[in-house]
Design an enzyme around this catalytic site. Sequence first.
Site, PDB file in Angstrom:
ATOM      1  CE  LYS A  67      -0.460   0.157   5.053  1.00  0.00           C
ATOM      2  NZ  LYS A  67      -1.391   0.215   6.193  1.00  0.00           N
ATOM      3  CE1 TYR A  72      16.796  30.805   5.501  1.00  0.00           C
ATOM      4  CE2 TYR A  72      16.814  28.436   5.076  1.00  0.00           C
ATOM      5  CZ  TYR A  72      16.816  29.745   4.615  1.00  0.00           C
ATOM      6  OH  TYR A  72      16.834  29.989   3.262  1.00  0.00           O
TER       7      TYR A  72
END
Length: 374
Positions: free
Chosen positions: A35, A253
């Site tokens: 899946k 950052y």
Amino acid sequence: MPRPIQAVIHGPALANNLQIARRHAPNSRVWAVVKANAYGHGIERVYEGLRQTDGFGLLDLDEAVRLRQLGWQGPVLLLEGFFKPEDLAIVEQYRLTTTVHCEEQLRMLELARLKGPTSVQLKINTGMSRLGFAPAAYRAAWERARAISGVGTIVHMTHFSDADGPRGIEHQLAAFERATQGLPGEASLSNSAATLWHPKAHRDWVRPGVIMYGASPTGVAADIDGTGLMPAMSLKSELIAIQDLQPGATIGYGSRFTVEHPMRIGVVACGYADGYPRHAPGWDGNHTPVLVDGVRTHIVGRVSMDMITVDLAGVPEARVGTPVTLWGEGLPIDDVAQASGTVGYELMCALAPRVPVLVEPVGTAEAGDLGKAA
């Protein structure tokens, strides 16, 4: 030249992991669960490695059709069944086995006028409380399914919620036994964790998922030590820059990491746009592992869209072009996921479309040899 990042799907590992599942459940047939596009690995890419399975389990009709187009003639199980009455035409056309887990699906089957014997897995809710008939209602549902002229074999099915934890399976196994007592038919109960650790639940069919791809059902890599399971995906890249930093410099950052002593860092061509977890920590003593030239080190600073930065203290010979493994061979995906506060399942499924993927053929003698592009 393209960015040096790539994922490698290890066909030999897939074939190995299928055999590991068989050794744990030697008297059961195996539904290899593919899946979510084979947990992000790609159905077409894993097919050769898993084609010795007894059947494939998945969710989407599209995925089922793709398996048939690959040449698979064996059983294909729709784990959530069908969603609309018109889906049943495709179920019949492609000879799919469908889960039936609710009154609405059962009613659609009764009204469908199926042409030929369609195999059904009738699901009992024994404690997961997502899909399935209540145990008290199961016998009546089974009687109705058996009365439908186009329904063939009916397999009794349930799903364990705690096979990987201390609560275990006993409460659900007891509910399953009560609900199916006296009813003929095969049974399918075991997910990956139950396949590894609960032999009493193996029955006729097991449904291993994440262990097909070499990861742990618990999310802890150490829990599958000694099983012989191998990672089916490696995410690899290279160093594209090196910085020599002095105390007081900050990285990334938000300046989350401050350099406290002379430090050499490497910049890796991989970021959250490639599927690497943005929330993977690299500051305040919490570090996500990475391999640089086979040496285990860790990221420093925040993960950016296209880059991560890593500590090169233990890799003095590292230079631009030095190979980096983000997860896979030598670095369990569960270790990266655990450091990032998630599970290996999610990282597998999050691999971004922009990452080139290479498939290592099943017949490759040595892991790491690259095969055809996919």
